[in-house]
Design a protein around this motif. Structure first.
Motif, PDB file in Angstrom:
ATOM      1  N   GLU A  42       0.303   0.125  -9.311  1.00  0.00           N
ATOM      2  CA  GLU A  42      -0.098  -0.374  -7.998  1.00  0.00           C
ATOM      3  C   GLU A  42       0.330  -1.826  -7.791  1.00  0.00           C
ATOM      4  O   GLU A  42       0.009  -2.434  -6.791  1.00  0.00           O
ATOM      5  CB  GLU A  42      -1.616  -0.229  -7.816  1.00  0.00           C
ATOM      6  CG  GLU A  42      -2.056   1.229  -7.742  1.00  0.00           C
ATOM      7  CD  GLU A  42      -3.541   1.395  -7.443  1.00  0.00           C
ATOM      8  OE1 GLU A  42      -4.279   0.390  -7.394  1.00  0.00           O
ATOM      9  OE2 GLU A  42      -3.959   2.549  -7.262  1.00  0.00           O
ATOM     10  N   GLY A  50      -4.355  -3.924  -5.737  1.00  0.00           N
ATOM     11  CA  GLY A  50      -2.920  -3.684  -5.674  1.00  0.00           C
ATOM     12  C   GLY A  50      -2.253  -4.535  -4.609  1.00  0.00           C
ATOM     13  O   GLY A  50      -2.914  -5.082  -3.722  1.00  0.00           O
ATOM     14  N   SER A  53      -2.275   3.322  -1.385  1.00  0.00           N
ATOM     15  CA  SER A  53      -1.488   2.375  -2.171  1.00  0.00           C
ATOM     16  C   SER A  53      -0.065   2.873  -2.383  1.00  0.00           C
ATOM     17  O   SER A  53       0.666   2.337  -3.212  1.00  0.00           O
ATOM     18  CB  SER A  53      -2.153   2.134  -3.531  1.00  0.00           C
ATOM     19  OG  SER A  53      -2.228   3.342  -4.265  1.00  0.00           O
TER      20      SER A  53
END
Length: 194
Positions: free
Chosen positions: A83, A52, A22
């Protein structure tokens, strides 16, 4: 916990969970995530992610949606900003803890795919793989690794087998693929499970 009401949306029967980075900005990794997402969408499957919208996680959800796929994201409140929560997800579930996140993702999934990632991805991978080996589930666990990202890890695991720390049957419970399509083909053997 907030959850998009399930009655407002419908989703395909088969769901695949993707664990990935991420935060990485590496072009090859981002392209792989996008390709996998598009392949999931083309099959009409539901994508389950950590909720995310950035980096590889963002690319896989965007790729899935671009091809008409359905997305379910599960994100802890503490990570919503970090995120950048995927507010466009068909379903976005906000939970309190990482344990709740993993449980919700696990319960929603028929198969698990591991793309390149860091310690969070590794932790998720080892948990679903260990659970599979110990017989807590029978769903496919597939590492999608066209560029050899996981080659050092797989080599180390093979060494652990040779030394007796990991059973050979554990390695047989894990699949490694060289492309997005091969990955999904390895997952699809579970499509009749539900």
């Amino acid at each position: 916990m907030y959850e998009t009401p399930r009655s407002e949306v419908s989703h395909p029967r088969f769901s695949v969970c993707v664990f990935c980075a991420s935060s990485v900005k590496e072009p090859g990794a981002l392209a792989l995530a996008r390709e996998l997402g598009e392949a999931i969408g083309e099959r009409g499957w539901r994508l389950v992610t950590g909720g995310g919208s950035v980096s590889m996680m963002g690319e896989v959800v965007e790729g899935t949606r671009a091809k008409g796929g359905y997305t379910l994201g599960v994100i802890p409140e503490k990570l919503r900003a970090r995120e950048v929560a995927d507010i466009y997800s068909d379903e976005l579930v906000v939970v309190d803890t990482m344990r709740e996140r993993k449980r919700a993702m696990d319960e929603a999934s028929d198969a698990f795919i591991i793309l390149p990632g860091g310690i969070g991805t590794l932790e998720e991978f080892f948990e679903v793989w260990t659970s599979r080996f110990l017989g807590f589930h029978d769903r496919p666990v597939v590492i999608c690794d066209p560029d050899g990202f996981y080659a050092p890890l797989l080599s180390w695991l093979e060494d652990l087998v040779e030394r007796g720390f990991v059973q050979e049957s554990a390695m047989r419970a894990l699949h490694v693929s060289a492309s997005a399509e091969e990955t999904l083909d390895l997952c699809s053997g579970a499509s009749d499970r539900r």
